[in-house]
Motif scaffolding. Structure first.
Motif, mmCIF file in Angstrom:
data_model
loop_
_atom_site.group_PDB
_atom_site.id
_atom_site.type_symbol
_atom_site.label_atom_id
_atom_site.label_comp_id
_atom_site.label_asym_id
_atom_site.label_seq_id
_atom_site.Cartn_x
_atom_site.Cartn_y
_atom_site.Cartn_z
ATOM 1 N N THR A 238 7.916 -11.651 58.870
ATOM 2 C CA THR A 238 8.234 -12.711 59.819
ATOM 3 C C THR A 238 9.550 -12.408 60.528
ATOM 4 N N ALA A 243 9.256 -15.143 63.703
ATOM 5 C CA ALA A 243 8.764 -16.500 63.510
ATOM 6 C C ALA A 243 9.942 -17.399 63.141
ATOM 7 N N PHE A 244 9.753 -18.694 63.234
ATOM 8 C CA PHE A 244 10.855 -19.631 63.374
ATOM 9 C C PHE A 244 12.164 -19.366 62.611
ATOM 10 N N HIS A 247 13.867 -16.093 63.687
ATOM 11 C CA HIS A 247 13.711 -15.712 65.087
ATOM 12 C C HIS A 247 15.021 -15.492 65.789
ATOM 13 N N LEU A 305 5.355 -22.781 60.070
ATOM 14 C CA LEU A 305 6.325 -21.946 60.788
ATOM 15 C C LEU A 305 5.838 -21.652 62.193
ATOM 16 N N GLY A 306 4.547 -21.404 62.320
ATOM 17 C CA GLY A 306 3.994 -21.102 63.634
ATOM 18 C C GLY A 306 4.205 -22.260 64.587
ATOM 19 N N SER A 309 7.919 -22.558 65.399
ATOM 20 C CA SER A 309 8.470 -21.594 66.362
ATOM 21 C C SER A 309 7.869 -21.805 67.731
ATOM 22 N N GLY A 310 6.604 -22.248 67.795
ATOM 23 C CA GLY A 310 6.039 -22.582 69.097
ATOM 24 C C GLY A 310 6.844 -23.657 69.785
ATOM 25 N N ILE A 332 9.025 -16.204 71.511
ATOM 26 C CA ILE A 332 9.019 -16.919 70.224
ATOM 27 C C ILE A 332 7.910 -17.954 70.218
ATOM 28 N N SER A 333 7.790 -18.668 71.342
ATOM 29 C CA SER A 333 6.770 -19.707 71.426
ATOM 30 C C SER A 333 5.370 -19.110 71.261
ATOM 31 N N GLY A 336 4.570 -17.978 67.847
ATOM 32 C CA GLY A 336 4.207 -19.160 67.073
ATOM 33 C C GLY A 336 2.733 -19.488 67.230
ATOM 34 N N VAL A 340 -0.145 -19.569 64.448
ATOM 35 C CA VAL A 340 -1.025 -20.720 64.231
ATOM 36 C C VAL A 340 -2.471 -20.237 64.172
#
Lengths: 544, 119, 276, 142
Positions: A238, A243-244, A247, A305-306, A309-310, A332-333, A336, A340
């Motif tokens: 990650t 991911a979040f 990131h 997390l997905g 971070s989205g 990053i979005s 995410g 997902v």
């Protein structure tokens, strides 16, 4: 025989292109030579990677054992449809980026070092994707990482660039070291480092308790070892995929790198992290592995997390003043969203709703490809706009430069539509797949989150378009800058974006095919079967 | 089901129209703004308008939309920009190590589950 | 102490507990174990076993055999990581060099006393000799190209400290260019060696693999295990030899870069133009 | 539930377990060092400790307990150059696991290369910022 060799030759042969380049840089003073040299090396990689993908899609999984050693003894490259496809996309986008570099680096010293590092990046990317060995993945991640750190810090007299590089590098080194510690646990307990062998021990050994002739059975408590190895490996992956909570390095590192490198980092390097997550959670710790509760918990964490971070990527994107930083947050979005998509495969989804399982994974992989094309395109366009606006990255200063260059604006629109998910583009269909997967799986809140993330990020993209095309300002356009070469490249990428959308029926069925090759129990079995056939084939002359 | 041509076309054109509408709306909103530069108010750059517009104390009526969003999310953005993305390596480390701890906890819970089951 | 600090401490404690639990409940297997894993037994059985000519490395040193033959690909890319790190360092230090020529300098006036200089002169050949021996016997005894190369790089480091960097660059001519050349020689040697058997196989039209060393059951060609009666273990000797040059030159390059006076670096960096 | 059973729980066995616990603790403490020390140099030192702890752990995993006091475990190096079958068998009975050592060899070189580059970057940070304190090296934010 030639076909199989192309699987093995691709990555090691690129190494030679890189090894000799620093010396050439000292001996040859003509900059054009390096542009052509690097483009030829990339072309070679692109041809081989495309051929490999063709081979895998027509003839099935390919295994190349290095040194002729049967796999758990030696290292093997194992190409199934997933990594063959991603390898092809990577090599083709890298080709575009390398050619674009020839325009970008027109008069800059250190060109040889730049291309050496860029080739190193390509070696790392494709090596990470192709390898079938968990420890070799660690080595390739390091090849990838160190060239990425060096490229981020390429403008060494710019404080921000060096700062971004050290921030990226410091925690990146921690991430890969933790992955190594995880590998120690894996080797200690499973007695092997080959991914297919690990998959066998974790998934099929329960039903078919025949020890591997080379690596035997278990040498410790596999539950405990899996818990530690998965926790450490997932943290490392990650980090690579941004991911979040891991990131933070991305919005610093990607804008400060040279623009073509930003495109490579944002479009391709983060994919490697996602690929490694997918490979670990769907092939090694596969859908029917006996550590099923651990896998479910990790996937739910990944889903959260997905989404996080989205949302954070989209929210932060809206308030950026720097065009490249805006695009970095958009990465990053989108990562995410991809997470997902690939986090759907919990055991309950697999058992009760296999349609949702396939849809989510196909959507995730599809979105990964779409994002690669769209984001590489947008970063390359941003490079053109910045050059035209006299070198300022601020959206205020770019002020409508795009209006005077309609083709560049067209490419910008294509890229934005791709990422935004406007209907005829690929981004729409991949988001739709993810959306319908979670509707199907009975988790409509997640589907709503996908829409919410897209809606928030819309503001950011509108701002990007407004600032670079519609805004009525008085930008200082550098009339001397010639942009025909980069415009051709970004238009080619734009057409690729359009194609991913227009050919969606074909691509969606191909994605289902890809998912079938790595994520279903049958796919994992085939992955192991190819490995085991190679093992038997190579060992038969010796073991009698 | 999602590739049914009729549905797909309907959704496609619907979203296209909606996007066009939104794009047009936003463009019309932010098209012309009297610029009143006041550099002491450095505020987030929410949408397409220049920084100077946002930092005006009296929002012009056609930027009310953005002012609305901004008013709603001032706290959120303060947290996101000043606290979370502070740019200090050690503060990132806190978030990152909390995530590592979360993964460790998952591992521990799983181990406990297996041991209680007698594995 | 803010909340984040507490959470951080708690998380790291959780990791420690996880590792401790893993150790206790055999996450690493029985430690220490009187037996080794099956894979290890295979390595030990086949590293030098003339009875299985199709499945041996012909090297008594199992670690070197794994490093350069069984898992040779890892080592090629490990070399590449080291190479890229040095290229990264060179890219950071691009354009920052000592003054050209060095005619105006009284090189002999720099450095430490005559006693240390004489002792160093005696020591340097010994260091080079021992490290060459470590590298060239890599396939027979513990050691190898990397270890030998890094030991050999101590010699220029010693000269650098005791005689000064000007002596190394202008008297010994160990300049950036010559070190890069030597390094490229070593690296290309490694590269060529890894492809040697494959190219040989393609030329005579039989099956062969990248990184193949000894003949395999379905690929009958390989490099000779012995030369003139002494064991060289096929590719292993060449890998170690070239790695020795590459590593020694690489480290020397790093030492030279690090010993450039800070003033020069600041001169170059001040007001330099950079891209976007 | 069986706890770690150490064969012949003598002083050597105790020391071995003690060493393993120390490695685990070292991993976490050095992780704390990388995450929380403000100086980049301190972070690099902590990183070295982290990767070396991992390496020692790998070596310990490959270690082989003595089968008996008369035939101690040996390094994985054959001491004859043209062995008979019995030589190979007796070698494989006492030699330690060579794979972790080879992996560590690779990991050491990689760790060294990354460290080398991070040191150059830190040097450059010091040239440009005049400090290596990460709380001051924070131009990029938001």
């Amino acid at each position: 025989m030639i076909g199989l060799n192309s699987v093995g030759v691709l990555v090691p042969s690129l190494v030679g292109f890189a090894f000799i380049l620093p010396l050439l840089g000292k001996l040859i003073k003509n900059v054009k030579f390096f542009h052509i040299y690097a483009a030829l090396a990339s072309l070679w990689a692109a041809i081989l990677a495309t051929y490999n993908a063709y081979l895998v899609f027509t003839a099935g999984t390919q295994v190349y054992p290095f040194g002729g050693w049967p796999p758990p003894l030696g290292i093997a490259y194992e190409l199934d449809k997933l990594n063959a496809l991603l390898g092809m996309v990577t090599a083709l986008v890298m080709l575009a980026i390398t050619i674009y570099s020839a325009w970008y680096l027109k008069d800059y010293e250190g060109v040889a070092y730049y291309y050496t590092l860029l080739l190193g990046l390509e070696v790392g990317l494709i090596g990470c994707l192709y390898t079938g060995d968990a420890f070799n993945l660690f080595v390739m991640l390091e090849v990838l990482s160190i060239s990425a750190y060096a490229l981020v810090g390429f403008y060494r007299s710019k404080p921000e660039a060096v700062e971004a590089a050290i921030k990226y590098g410091m925690f990146g080194a921690v991430a890969t070291t933790l992955y190594f510690v995880g590998l120690v646990f894996i080797y200690a307990t499973f007695g092997t480092l080959n991914m297919a062998d690990l998959a066998f021990k974790l998934t099929f050994y329960v039903y078919y308790p025949v020890p591997n002739p080379f690596s035997g059975t278990f040498f410790g408590n596999p539950y405990v070892a899996s818990a530690v190895a998965l926790a450490l490996a997932l943290w490392a992956f990650t980090y690579k995929s941004a991911a979040f909570p891991n990131h933070f390095w991305l919005p610093d590192a990607h804008p400060e790198a040279p623009t073509p490198v930003s495109a490579a980092l944002s479009g391709l390097v983060v994919n490697v992290g996602v690929y490694a997550i997918v490979r670990f959670l769907y092939t090694i710790f596969g859908p029917s592995a006996f550590v099923v509760q651990l896998r479910d918990a990790v996937l739910i964490a990944l889903l959260v997390l997905g989404i996080a971070s989205g949302l954070i990527g989209a929210l932060m994107m809206v308030v950026q003043e720097d065009i490249k930083r805006l695009l970095a947050y958009s990465t990053i979005s989108h990562i995410g969203l991809v997470l997902v998509g690939v986090a759907i495969g919990t055991s309950s989804t697999l058992n009760q709703n296999s349609l949702a399982y396939v849809l989510g994974l196909a959507g995730g992989i599809y979105h990964m490809v779409n994002h690669t094309l769209g984001k590489a395109l947008l970063f390359l366009v941003s490079g053109i706009l910045i050059a035209l606006a006299g070198g300022s990255r601020k959206l205020d200063d770019i002020g409508g430069v795009g209006r005077r260059y309609p083709l560049v604006s067209l490419a910008l629109f294509l890229g934005v539509f791709q990422l935004l998910g406007v209907p005829p583009f690929g981004g729409f269909f991949s988001k739709l797949l993810i959306y319908s997967a979670y509707m199907e799986a009975g988790m409509p809140y997640v589907s709503l989150m996908v829409i919410l993330i897209s809606a928030i990020s819309l503001l950011g993209y509108v701002k990007l378009i407004y600032a670079s095309v519609f805004k009525v300002g008085s930008p200082k356009v550098e009339q001397t800058t010639k942009v025909s070469l980069p415009t051709a490249i970004v238009l080619a990428l734009g057409i690729a974006c359009l194609v991913t959308g227009l050919a969606t029926t074909y691509i969606t069925s191909m994605m289902f095919d890809v998912v079938g090759s790595f994520a279903t129990p049958q796919g994992v079995y085939d992955y192991w079967q190819s490995f085991f056939n190679t093992l038997l084939n190579l060992a038969s002359g010796v073991m009698r | 089901m999602f590739l049914d041509p009729l549905t797909a076309t309907l959704i496609l054109s619907g979203v296209l129209a909606f996007t066009a509408l939104i794009t047009w709306f936003i463009y019309s909103v932010v098209k012309s703004n009297p610029t009143n530069v006041s550099e002491e108010f450095k505020e987030p750059y929410l949408a397409g308008e220049p920084t100077s517009t946002l930092s005006r104390i009296d929002a012009p009526s056609n930027t009310l939309f953005w002012g609305f969003i901004y008013g709603l999310s001032r706290k959120l953005y303060h947290y996101l920009r000043e606290r979370m993305h502070s740019g200090i390596l050690n503060e990132w480390g806190e978030y990152m190590s909390v995530y590592l701890g979360l993964l460790s906890l998952i591992g521990l819970l799983f181990t406990a589950l297996i041991l209680l089951r007698g594995g | 102490m803010r909340l984040g600090r507490y959470l951080q401490a708690f998380s790291l404690v959780a990791l420690a507990v996880l590792l401790a639990v893993a150790l206790t409940y055999k996450g690493l297997g029985d430690l220490p174990n009187p037996a080794v894993r099956d894979l290890a037994l295979w390595y030990l059985y086949t590293t030098l076993n003339p009875e299985v000519p199709n499945m041996t490395v012909m090297s008594p040193e199992a670690v070197t055999a794994i490093v350069w033959d069984y898992r040779g690909l890892d080592t090629l890319f490990e070399t590449m990581v080291f190479f890229l790190a040095i290229v990264g360092a060179l890219a950071i230090m691009r354009g920052i060099t000592l003054n050209e020529g060095g005619e105006g300098l009284h090189i002999e006036r720099y450095g430490l006393s005559l006693i240390t200089k004489t002792a160093t002169k005696l020591l340097v050949p010994l260091i080079i000799g021992v490290s060459a021996s470590i590298a060239l016997h890599g396939h027979l005894t513990p050691g190898g190209g990397f270890q030998g190369g890094s030991a050999a790089a101590v010699a220029p480091l010693l000269v650098l400290v005791i005689f000064s960097t000007y002596y190394v660059v202008f008297k010994l001519r160990l300049s950036e260019l010559s070190m890069i050349s030597l390094r490229t020689l070593g690296l290309m040697g490694i590269y060529m060696t890894s492809f040697a058997t494959l190219i040989l196989g393609l030329v005579i039209g039989v099956n062969a693999y990248i990184f193949q060393n000894m003949p395999k059951a379905n690929a009958f060609i390989g490099l000779p295990p012995a030369l003139g009666g002494s064991l060289i273990s096929g590719t292993l000797f060449f890998f170690n030899l070239f790695e020795f040059f590459a590593v020694a030159a690489g480290f020397t390059l790093v030492f030279i870069l690090l010993s450039i006076p800070e003033v020069k670096a600041r001169e170059v960096l001040k007001g330099e133009e950079h891209g976007h | 539930m069986r706890f770690l059973k150490v064969r012949n729980m003598d002083i050597n066995g105790f020391l071995f377990v003690f060493m393993l616990s120390t490695i685990m603790l070292n991993l976490v403490i050095s992780l704390y060092g990388v995450f929380a020390r403000p100086s980049l140099i301190k972070k690099i030192i902590a990183l070295t400790i982290l990767s070396d702890s991992g390496n020692v752990l790998a070596i310990a995993v490959g270690f082989r307990d003595w089968p008996s006091g008369w035939s101690p475990s040996t390094p994985p190096v054959l001491n004859v150059t043209s062995p008979k079958a019995s030589d190979v068998v007796s070698f494989a009975r006492v030699a330690v696991d060579p794979l972790p050592q080879a992996l560590v060899l690779t990991a050491v070189v990689i760790g060294l290369a990354v460290m080398l580059f991070l040191v150059f970057l830190t040097l450059q940070i010091y040239r440009l910022y005049g400090t290596t304190d990460v709380r001051k090296v924070a131009k990029l934010k938001g």
